[in-house]
Motif scaffolding. Structure first.
Motif, PDB file in Angstrom:
ATOM      1  N   ASN A  20      -0.345  -7.074 -28.435  1.00 17.52           N
ATOM      2  CA  ASN A  20       0.337  -7.878 -27.423  1.00 17.52           C
ATOM      3  C   ASN A  20       1.372  -7.043 -26.683  1.00 17.52           C
ATOM      4  O   ASN A  20       2.180  -6.342 -27.291  1.00 17.52           O
ATOM      5  CB  ASN A  20       1.037  -9.073 -28.063  1.00 17.52           C
ATOM      6  CG  ASN A  20       0.075 -10.160 -28.482  1.00 17.52           C
ATOM      7  OD1 ASN A  20      -0.407 -10.172 -29.609  1.00 17.52           O
ATOM      8  ND2 ASN A  20      -0.210 -11.076 -27.557  1.00 17.52           N
ATOM      9  N   THR A  21       1.355  -7.124 -25.352  1.00 14.97           N
ATOM     10  CA  THR A  21       2.380  -6.454 -24.559  1.00 14.97           C
ATOM     11  C   THR A  21       3.717  -7.156 -24.748  1.00 14.97           C
ATOM     12  O   THR A  21       3.787  -8.264 -25.300  1.00 14.97           O
ATOM     13  CB  THR A  21       2.002  -6.473 -23.072  1.00 14.97           C
ATOM     14  OG1 THR A  21       1.910  -7.843 -22.643  1.00 14.97           O
ATOM     15  CG2 THR A  21       0.671  -5.754 -22.833  1.00 14.97           C
ATOM     16  N   ASP A  22       4.778  -6.525 -24.291  1.00  7.02           N
ATOM     17  CA  ASP A  22       6.108  -7.127 -24.422  1.00  7.02           C
ATOM     18  C   ASP A  22       6.155  -8.499 -23.753  1.00  7.02           C
ATOM     19  O   ASP A  22       6.695  -9.464 -24.305  1.00  7.02           O
ATOM     20  CB  ASP A  22       7.162  -6.210 -23.794  1.00  7.02           C
ATOM     21  CG  ASP A  22       7.363  -4.940 -24.598  1.00  7.02           C
ATOM     22  OD1 ASP A  22       6.843  -4.857 -25.729  1.00  7.02           O
ATOM     23  OD2 ASP A  22       8.033  -4.015 -24.093  1.00  7.02           O
ATOM     24  N   ALA A  23       5.567  -8.589 -22.563  1.00  2.00           N
ATOM     25  CA  ALA A  23       5.602  -9.864 -21.831  1.00  2.00           C
ATOM     26  C   ALA A  23       4.848 -10.950 -22.581  1.00  2.00           C
ATOM     27  O   ALA A  23       5.300 -12.104 -22.653  1.00  2.00           O
ATOM     28  CB  ALA A  23       5.000  -9.668 -20.435  1.00  2.00           C
ATOM     29  N   SER A  24       3.694 -10.612 -23.153  1.00  2.00           N
ATOM     30  CA  SER A  24       2.926 -11.634 -23.863  1.00  2.00           C
ATOM     31  C   SER A  24       3.609 -12.041 -25.157  1.00  2.00           C
ATOM     32  O   SER A  24       3.501 -13.195 -25.583  1.00  2.00           O
ATOM     33  CB  SER A  24       1.515 -11.132 -24.143  1.00  2.00           C
ATOM     34  OG  SER A  24       1.521 -10.053 -25.062  1.00  2.00           O
TER      35      SER A  24
ATOM     36  N   GLU B 183       6.460  -2.062 -26.476  1.00  2.00           N
ATOM     37  CA  GLU B 183       5.006  -1.971 -26.652  1.00  2.00           C
ATOM     38  C   GLU B 183       4.505  -0.531 -26.726  1.00  2.00           C
ATOM     39  O   GLU B 183       3.573  -0.224 -27.492  1.00  2.00           O
ATOM     40  CB  GLU B 183       4.285  -2.722 -25.538  1.00  2.00           C
ATOM     41  CG  GLU B 183       4.460  -2.140 -24.147  1.00  2.00           C
ATOM     42  CD  GLU B 183       3.841  -3.018 -23.070  1.00  2.00           C
ATOM     43  OE1 GLU B 183       2.788  -2.622 -22.551  1.00  2.00           O
ATOM     44  OE2 GLU B 183       4.406  -4.089 -22.761  1.00  2.00           O
TER      45      GLU B 183
ATOM     46  N   CYS C 214       0.859  -8.622 -32.644  1.00  2.00           N
ATOM     47  CA  CYS C 214       2.063  -8.047 -32.039  1.00  2.00           C
ATOM     48  C   CYS C 214       2.461  -6.731 -32.697  1.00  2.00           C
ATOM     49  O   CYS C 214       2.881  -5.796 -32.030  1.00  2.00           O
ATOM     50  CB  CYS C 214       3.233  -9.035 -32.158  1.00  2.00           C
ATOM     51  SG  CYS C 214       2.913 -10.621 -31.379  1.00  2.00           S
TER      52      CYS C 214
ATOM     53  N   GLN D  14      -6.256   2.273 -22.045  1.00  2.00           N
ATOM     54  CA  GLN D  14      -5.582   1.261 -21.232  1.00  2.00           C
ATOM     55  C   GLN D  14      -6.566   0.337 -20.525  1.00  2.00           C
ATOM     56  O   GLN D  14      -6.248  -0.813 -20.241  1.00  2.00           O
ATOM     57  CB  GLN D  14      -4.700   1.950 -20.173  1.00  2.00           C
ATOM     58  CG  GLN D  14      -3.592   2.830 -20.738  1.00  2.00           C
ATOM     59  CD  GLN D  14      -2.477   2.019 -21.393  1.00  2.00           C
ATOM     60  OE1 GLN D  14      -2.316   0.825 -21.121  1.00  2.00           O
ATOM     61  NE2 GLN D  14      -1.700   2.672 -22.248  1.00  2.00           N
TER      62      GLN D  14
ATOM     63  N   PRO E 119      -2.451  -8.080 -22.580  1.00  2.00           N
ATOM     64  CA  PRO E 119      -1.446  -8.807 -21.797  1.00  2.00           C
ATOM     65  C   PRO E 119      -1.532 -10.315 -21.940  1.00  2.00           C
ATOM     66  O   PRO E 119      -0.604 -11.034 -21.558  1.00  2.00           O
ATOM     67  CB  PRO E 119      -1.754  -8.377 -20.356  1.00  2.00           C
ATOM     68  CG  PRO E 119      -3.211  -8.039 -20.371  1.00  2.00           C
ATOM     69  CD  PRO E 119      -3.498  -7.486 -21.739  1.00  2.00           C
ATOM     70  N   ASP E 120      -2.642 -10.832 -22.478  1.00  2.00           N
ATOM     71  CA  ASP E 120      -2.826 -12.272 -22.597  1.00  2.00           C
ATOM     72  C   ASP E 120      -2.293 -12.783 -23.935  1.00  2.00           C
ATOM     73  O   ASP E 120      -2.164 -12.026 -24.906  1.00  2.00           O
ATOM     74  CB  ASP E 120      -4.310 -12.629 -22.485  1.00  2.00           C
ATOM     75  CG  ASP E 120      -4.919 -12.172 -21.171  1.00  2.00           C
ATOM     76  OD1 ASP E 120      -4.177 -12.113 -20.173  1.00  2.00           O
ATOM     77  OD2 ASP E 120      -6.127 -11.857 -21.150  1.00  2.00           O
TER      78      ASP E 120
ATOM     79  N   PRO F 198      -3.707  -2.278 -25.072  1.00  2.00           N
ATOM     80  CA  PRO F 198      -2.711  -3.332 -24.810  1.00  2.00           C
ATOM     81  C   PRO F 198      -3.412  -4.648 -24.482  1.00  2.00           C
ATOM     82  O   PRO F 198      -4.475  -4.669 -23.856  1.00  2.00           O
ATOM     83  CB  PRO F 198      -1.943  -2.807 -23.591  1.00  2.00           C
ATOM     84  CG  PRO F 198      -2.286  -1.356 -23.491  1.00  2.00           C
ATOM     85  CD  PRO F 198      -3.647  -1.195 -24.072  1.00  2.00           C
TER      86      PRO F 198
END
Length: 551
Positions: A420-424, A439, A393, A368, A459-460, A457
């Protein structure tokens, strides 16, 4: 001359290290202690051949010999393992005054093992295990027959005297003593007790691997013993079926035989360490236990696993490492050994690489924290390994992804996948219902792939920040990209890395799969499409590239 590092090693008690990076660094910094191995010296002879047909003389397979091989077994193999680990082993035991004894002595010396403690006894033959291995149609060999030539009688009193005298001469020169008992009569109660008493008087750790019978009585007062699951069960009179059973048995062994600690090796479940804790009143006290799990391995051959466990624990004890770290290193070395065929030495470089990689083909490689991963990768790069990086992704993991990841893995020694995280993903404009897979699940699936070493992960929207932190040697991307269209190439170019576009597996695209599921494209349309979709690459479509192309 006494071995100077031995005194310093005995005075130093390294605390347990919990980071694989720190433990790998500890292994790198180990010295080359002289370690004495006392026990049953065995010569293993292998006869290989083709199992062509059934003999006309009897209903048996006819083996046409192709080669012969001599290997070291028993205490000789423990010493051989120590040599492979970079220690300076010396072996003490008994061989026959025969050609096999001379062959065994020569094989030990060729492996870098000092043989000053070997005694030739004309009254008994050298213990030899002769194995016949046959291949059918040039396939993998299988053992067809084993012939043992041995005498299991206890040593005569005058040979016991001679062996104990040799051991006492060697003790001032060593940092630890290992007892390897294969039940061939060398480690008699008198010899074992004499070695333990002399070693303890010299302040040396004494570690013993008991025989298959599980009889640990002759090792009373040793520093530690290393019985396996079966030997432990026989020693305590109860089958070891659970980790709780192993913990209870370890405590029993420590207290019953006046040990400092016991390493109960329970194969794929790892090692249970039982340690004596002195009472405040100064009495015998009780025991604490700790469980040191191991990762699952592809087992090729369990031969030699017990020997390498004893060798690693002995090396670590000679260097003053804690019992906890001894157990952790023994887990790693034993796991590496069972992945090999036959008794093959395990090296420090192999242990370091395994500690830093977490091993391919299993879980536990999800990182992480980018800084922690950067430290792991820096150590692997320092050992000459090439780090490969890719990102995406990986929504609806499919055959195209797997093929591309395998190709990416082949570009170097270590493959890092940034996901890629879910948000990204939602920020990339793939649609309000993407990603379809959360994710945590996407990361877990990637971590289970044999081609992948680490998953982290991301996040960007782009990998720029991760690339600057991790500094991989190679950046790859699957799909129809040119080199300059791979996002992040400028970062990698800046520090002198390599950027490589990969190919595509025709007909595989997450977007196509999703459209088929939704019914938005017919099967005929899909079959008529010959050009790869924009997202037929590692990690699905990358909108930053699409926008760059549109501009």
């Amino acid at each position: 001359m006494p071995h100077p590092p031995a005194i310093a090693a005995r005075a130093h008690h390294a605390p347990p290290t919990h980071s694989p990076v720190k433990l790998a660094e500890t292994v790198r910094n180990l010295g080359r202690p002289r370690v004495l191995v006392v026990g049953d010296v065995i010569l293993d002879r292998y006869i290989w051949g083709e199992a062509e047909r059934v003999s006309q003389e009897a209903p048996v397979i006819l083996l046409r010999e192709s080669k012969r091989e001599v290997r070291l077994g028993g205490a000789a193999n423990v010493a051989n393992m120590l040599a492979g680990l970079g220690a300076q082993p010396v072996v003490a035991g008994v061989v026959g005054d025969d050609s096999d004894g001379r062959a065994c002595r020569g094989a030990l010396e060729n492996a870098g093992v000092a043989t000053g403690g070997l005694i030739a006894d004309p009254a008994r033959p050298t213990t030899v295990k002769e194995r016949f291995l046959g291949r059918a149609h040039h396939r993998h060999p299988h053992q067809m027959l084993r012939v043992d030539r041995e005498v299991r009688d206890a040593l005569s009193p005058h040979v016991e005297d001679a062996l104990l005298a040799r051991v006492e001469q060697l003790l001032p020169t060593v940092a630890a003593v290992l007892l390897s008992d294969y039940g061939k009569g060398v480690l008699t109660p008198r010899v074992a007790a004499g070695v333990i008493a002399a070693a303890k008087k010299a302040g040396l750790p004494v570690l013993a691997d008991p025989p298959g019978s599980g009889d640990c009585s002759r090792f009373r007062g040793a520093t530690a013993i290393t019985p396996n699951r079966t030997e432990t069960g026989r020693a305590v009179g109860k089958q070891i079926e659970t980790i709780g059973d192993a913990e209870a048995a370890g405590r029993q062994l420590v207290l019953e035989y006046d040990l400092s600690h016991a390493f109960v090796t329970i194969d794929s479940d790892g090692i249970v360490l039982a340690k004596r804790v002195a009472s405040e009143e100064g009495g015998a006290g009780d025991c604490t236990t700790s469980v040191h799990p191991t990762r699952r391995r592809g087992v090729s051959d369990i031969t030699g696993a017990g020997d390498v466990v004893l060798a690693v624990i002995g090396l670590a004890a000679a260097e003053g490492l804690s019992p906890e770290d001894q157990a952790r290193l023994a887990n790693v070395a034993g796991g590496i050994e069972v992945e090999k065929v036959g008794c093959a030495p395990v090296t420090r470089d192999e242990i370091v690489a395994d500690l830093l990689s977490g091993g391919r083909g299993g879980a536990g490689r999800i990182v992480q924290d980018a800084d922690a991963l950067a430290e792991l990768l820096a150590h692997r790069q320092a050992s000459g390994q090439t780090v490969v990086f890719t990102n995406g992704c990986f929504d609806l993991l499919h055959a195209g992804h797997v093929a591309s990841l395998e190709e990416a893995s082949a570009q170097g020694d270590v493959l890092v996948v940034a996901v890629n995280t879910d948000a990204s993903v939602r920020g990339l404009g793939k649609g309000s219902d993407r990603p379809l897979i959360p994710e945590e699940q996407r990361i877990a699936m990637l971590a289970a792939l044999r081609a992948v070493d680490y998953v982290i992960p991301m996040p960007d929207a782009t990998p720029h920040r991760l690339l600057r932190t991790l500094r991989p040697d190679v950046l790859v991307k699957g799909g129809t990209y040119s080199r300059d269209e791979i996002v992040g190439h400028e970062v990698v170019d800046g520090y002198g890395g390599s950027v490589r576009p990969l190919g595509v597996l025709e007909g595989w695209s997450t977007t196509q799969i999703v459209e088929r599921i939704r019914g938005e494209s017919s099967a005929s349309d899909a079959s008529q499409s010959s050009a790869p979709a924009e997202d037929e690459k590692i990690g699905d479509d990358d909108p930053t590239v699409l926008m760059r192309r549109a501009a």
